[in-house]
Each structure stands twice: as C-alpha cells, then as structure tokens.
Design an enzyme around this catalytic site. Structure first.
Site, PDB file in Angstrom:
ATOM      1  N   ARG A 145       0.865  -1.306  -0.048  1.00  0.00           N
ATOM      2  CA  ARG A 145       0.173   0.008   0.048  1.00  0.00           C
ATOM      3  C   ARG A 145       0.954   1.145   0.025  1.00  0.00           C
ATOM      4  NH1 ARG A 145      -4.322   1.749   4.701  1.00  0.00           N
ATOM      5  NH2 ARG A 145      -5.759   2.860   3.340  1.00  0.00           N
ATOM      6  N   ARG A 185       6.304   9.303  -6.992  1.00  0.00           N
ATOM      7  CA  ARG A 185       7.571   9.245  -7.809  1.00  0.00           C
ATOM      8  C   ARG A 185       7.661   8.608  -9.009  1.00  0.00           C
ATOM      9  NH1 ARG A 185      10.019  13.076  -4.286  1.00  0.00           N
ATOM     10  NH2 ARG A 185       9.350  12.497  -2.055  1.00  0.00           N
TER      11      ARG A 185
HETATM   12  C1  LIG Z   1       7.156  16.318  -6.685  1.00  0.00           C
HETATM   13  C2  LIG Z   1       7.253  16.080  -5.221  1.00  0.00           C
HETATM   14  C3  LIG Z   1       7.964  17.507  -4.627  1.00  0.00           C
HETATM   15  C4  LIG Z   1       8.210  17.549  -3.367  1.00  0.00           C
HETATM   16  N1  LIG Z   1       8.546  18.787  -2.844  1.00  0.00           N
HETATM   17  C5  LIG Z   1       8.785  18.696  -1.503  1.00  0.00           C
HETATM   18  C6  LIG Z   1       9.261  19.864  -0.863  1.00  0.00           C
HETATM   19  O1  LIG Z   1       9.412  20.901  -1.455  1.00  0.00           O
HETATM   20  N2  LIG Z   1       9.599  20.201   0.642  1.00  0.00           N
HETATM   21  C7  LIG Z   1       9.225  18.952   1.433  1.00  0.00           C
HETATM   22  O2  LIG Z   1       9.287  19.251   2.548  1.00  0.00           O
HETATM   23  N3  LIG Z   1       8.849  17.837   0.910  1.00  0.00           N
HETATM   24  C8  LIG Z   1       8.381  17.834  -0.677  1.00  0.00           C
HETATM   25  N4  LIG Z   1       7.988  16.623  -0.990  1.00  0.00           N
HETATM   26  C9  LIG Z   1       7.943  15.546  -0.233  1.00  0.00           C
HETATM   27  C10 LIG Z   1       6.523  15.362   0.409  1.00  0.00           C
HETATM   28  O3  LIG Z   1       5.681  16.321   1.030  1.00  0.00           O
HETATM   29  C11 LIG Z   1       6.083  13.872   0.871  1.00  0.00           C
HETATM   30  O4  LIG Z   1       6.982  13.977   2.291  1.00  0.00           O
HETATM   31  C12 LIG Z   1       6.618  12.973   0.333  1.00  0.00           C
HETATM   32  O5  LIG Z   1       6.196  12.825  -1.038  1.00  0.00           O
HETATM   33  C13 LIG Z   1       6.138  11.392   1.146  1.00  0.00           C
HETATM   34  O6  LIG Z   1       4.986  11.374   0.657  1.00  0.00           O
HETATM   35  P1  LIG Z   1       4.002  10.848   1.865  1.00  0.00           P
HETATM   36  O7  LIG Z   1       3.732  11.608   3.006  1.00  0.00           O
HETATM   37  O8  LIG Z   1       2.330  10.515   1.116  1.00  0.00           O
HETATM   38  O9  LIG Z   1       4.515   9.364   2.238  1.00  0.00           O
HETATM   39  P2  LIG Z   1       4.734   8.510   3.570  1.00  0.00           P
HETATM   40  O10 LIG Z   1       5.417   9.442   4.688  1.00  0.00           O
HETATM   41  O11 LIG Z   1       5.126   7.063   3.101  1.00  0.00           O
HETATM   42  O12 LIG Z   1       3.217   8.382   4.200  1.00  0.00           O
HETATM   43  C14 LIG Z   1       2.122   7.392   3.326  1.00  0.00           C
HETATM   44  C15 LIG Z   1       0.676   7.733   3.734  1.00  0.00           C
HETATM   45  O13 LIG Z   1       0.510   7.857   5.251  1.00  0.00           O
HETATM   46  C16 LIG Z   1      -0.028   8.807   5.688  1.00  0.00           C
HETATM   47  N5  LIG Z   1       0.738   9.540   6.852  1.00  0.00           N
HETATM   48  C17 LIG Z   1       1.998   9.357   6.924  1.00  0.00           C
HETATM   49  N6  LIG Z   1       2.548  10.077   7.923  1.00  0.00           N
HETATM   50  C18 LIG Z   1       1.439  10.747   8.661  1.00  0.00           C
HETATM   51  C19 LIG Z   1       1.213  11.973   9.341  1.00  0.00           C
HETATM   52  N7  LIG Z   1       2.139  12.309  10.337  1.00  0.00           N
HETATM   53  N8  LIG Z   1      -0.065  12.421   9.580  1.00  0.00           N
HETATM   54  C20 LIG Z   1      -1.093  11.930   8.524  1.00  0.00           C
HETATM   55  N9  LIG Z   1      -1.061  11.252   7.914  1.00  0.00           N
HETATM   56  C21 LIG Z   1       0.229  10.504   7.519  1.00  0.00           C
HETATM   57  C22 LIG Z   1      -0.671   9.981   4.522  1.00  0.00           C
HETATM   58  O14 LIG Z   1      -1.764   9.320   4.128  1.00  0.00           O
HETATM   59  C23 LIG Z   1       0.575   9.463   3.831  1.00  0.00           C
HETATM   60  O15 LIG Z   1       0.217   9.675   2.311  1.00  0.00           O
HETATM   61  C24 LIG Z   1       7.899  16.452  -2.369  1.00  0.00           C
HETATM   62  C25 LIG Z   1       7.485  15.322  -2.963  1.00  0.00           C
HETATM   63  C26 LIG Z   1       6.952  15.130  -4.275  1.00  0.00           C
HETATM   64  C27 LIG Z   1       6.607  13.910  -5.052  1.00  0.00           C
END
Ligand SMILES: Cc1cc2nc3c(=O)[nH]c(=O)nc-3n(C[C@H](O)[C@H](O)[C@H](O)COP(=O)(O)OP(=O)(O)OC[C@H]3O[C@@H](n4cnc5c(N)ncnc54)[C@H](O)[C@@H]3O)c2cc1C
Length: 226
Positions: free
Chosen positions: A178, A187
């Site tokens: 998941r 990504r």
């Molecule tokens: C194109 C792109 C540009 C980006 N630019 C930046 C940037 O400029 N600066 C920056 O800091 N980051 C940036 N990021 C990183 C982005 O903000 C996320 O940290 C990263 O993509 C991880 O995604 P995620 O939190 O969905 O994944 P995971 O951390 O694996 O989490 C998976 C899912 O679990 C849930 N979850 C996890 N932790 C929590 C929580 N604490 N509270 C609530 N729900 C949670 C959410 O549903 C989340 O989607 C970028 C990412 C992308 C793809």
C-alpha cells in the site's frame, strides 16, 4: 543507480485472502492446481474492487525489501516516505569511496519557468559535457579534501561533511504494497525528480513480479494508492 529486490512476503492471493477473512474464507495456491495455478477471475475482480473502493489494508499484507543505490540527494527524497523501514550505509563507520553521480548527457537539463511550474529542458551536448566536467572537478576536490582530513586523523563522522549530495549511498528499504503504491504514485509522476522517477520505474517493474494483479489494478484505477 540501481534497485534490487532482496525479498518479498505475500502475493496477489495474500491480498485476496486478507480481504476474504472478513467472511471467514480463504484460498490456497495448492487448491488452484498442481503447479500453484493462476489467480481466478473472481480474485482479480476482488482486487480491482478493493483498489477502486480504496479498501487499502489488504494491500498492506504484501511486503517487499529492496536494496537501493542512489546519490544522497535522491535518498533524502526517498526517505521522506515514512511508512517503510530503512537501514543505510554509515558514513560515520565506513570510509566512503569516490563514487559520485554524474548524469548522462541526456539527463543534463535546464530549469525553465516559475517555481511550482518548472519545465526541464535537455541541454545541448557541448554544454552538457561541460557540466559533466564541472561536476567531476568539484567531486575530485571534495574527495581529495576528505582524504586529506582522514590522513590528518579527523574522524569519519566529521570529515564526511565535505562530501556532496552527489555521493552514492546504499540502503535497504522494506515497505508494504500500500505504501509502495503511494511512493509510486508520487515518484513515477512526470513532476518527480528524473533520477528518482527512473528508479521508481524499476521498483514498479519489480513489484509487478510479486503482485501482478494488484499492480495492474492500481494502473487501471489511475495509479492512486488505495
Ligand atoms: C514532486 C514532489 C515534490 C516535493 N517537494 C517537497 C518540498 O519542496 N519540500 C518538502 O518538504 N517535501 C517535498 N516533497 C515530499 C512530500 O511532501 C512527502 O514528504 C513525500 O512525498 C512522502 O509522501 P507521503 O507523506 O504521502 O508518504 P509517507 O510518509 O510514506 O506516508 C504515506 C501516507 O501515510 C499517511 N501519513 C504518514 N504520516 C502521516 C502523518 N504524520 N499524519 C497523517 N498522515 C500520515 C498519509 O496518508 C501518507 O500519504 C515532495 C514530493 C514530491 C513527490
């Protein structure tokens, strides 16, 4: 840059069984034929139903471990994905080798446009070659300084500060399907960094060998994590 599938636990049938436990039902590959057989139409239908309706937890029952080798800058983006486990080579304990990322000519690009709406344009070959030369020179200076500091007796944990984010690193990543689909949604998207997109595409190919029906359903359902 490389991604290798080290191990996996579970497959499409594990997802199906995790969902069917709600009704106290389960299927085994053995019951599907002497060679394990193939997933039945009803199973594929159930996987599609789970994906479409965002019943995500059965997909958490499939787990994969990868070994990933990428530049530190790419690893930093990768490790923002919190739902997963990481173990990485330690630059405190290991004397790092001069293994630095130099993009191929076609991957040397310019950033055009406004923040949030950047486009990336490939640079012409002669400019791209000059970029490669500049990167190699910078890496050579940084690495020579690192070696000087180590010779002076400076601890690795301090000497490493002069090494750039283009240095290659290696880590183990264990992730459930998941969370992996969430990683791939973000990504493999065209807006993601080119280098992580290329490696994510390889992760997707490897995940297809573990749970092909789930991966196909994810693709059909718009490549959004359930
Ligand atoms: C194109 C792109 C540009 C980006 N630019 C930046 C940037 O400029 N600066 C920056 O800091 N980051 C940036 N990021 C990183 C982005 O903000 C996320 O940290 C990263 O993509 C991880 O995604 P995620 O939190 O969905 O994944 P995971 O951390 O694996 O989490 C998976 C899912 O679990 C849930 N979850 C996890 N932790 C929590 C929580 N604490 N509270 C609530 N729900 C949670 C959410 O549903 C989340 O989607 C970028 C990412 C992308 C793809």
């Amino acid at each position: 840059l490389s991604v290798e599938l080290i191990d996996s636990m579970g497959d499409d049938l594990r997802i199906v069984n995790a969902a069917r436990v709600s009704f106290s039902k389960q299927s085994t590959w053995a019951a599907y034929g002497p060679d394990g057989g193939e997933l039945r139409e009803a199973d594929e239908g159930l996987i599609g139903y789970l994906m479409r309706n965002r019943h995500g937890t059965p997909f958490e029952m499939v787990v994969m471990t990868f070994r990933v080798t990428v530049p530190i800058g790419v690893a930093r983006e990768w490790q923002r994905h919190r739902i997963g486990s990481f173990n990485e080579v330690s630059t405190r304990y290991v004397e790092m080798q001069p293994d630095f990322y130099v993009p191929e000519l076609g991957a040397v690009r310019k950033q055009v446009g406004k923040a949030g709406h950047y486009r990336f344009e490939t640079m012409d070959a002669s400019d791209a070659q000059a970029v490669q030369v500049g990167m190699r020179q910078a890496y050579a200076i940084a690495y020579a300084t690192y070696q000087d500091l180590l010779r002076m007796g400076v601890a690795k944990e301090l000497a490493r500060n002069v090494l750039p984010v283009g240095l290659m690193t290696s880590f183990y990543w264990t992730v459930n399907l998941r969370s992996l689909l969430n990683f791939l949604s973000l990504r493999t998207h065209e807006t993601a960094l080119l280098e992580i997109r290329q490696e994510a595409t390889e992760v997707e190919r490897l995940a297809c060998s573990v749970a092909p029906a789930a991966m196909a359903a994810w693709d059909v359902c718009g490549r959004q994590a359930p």
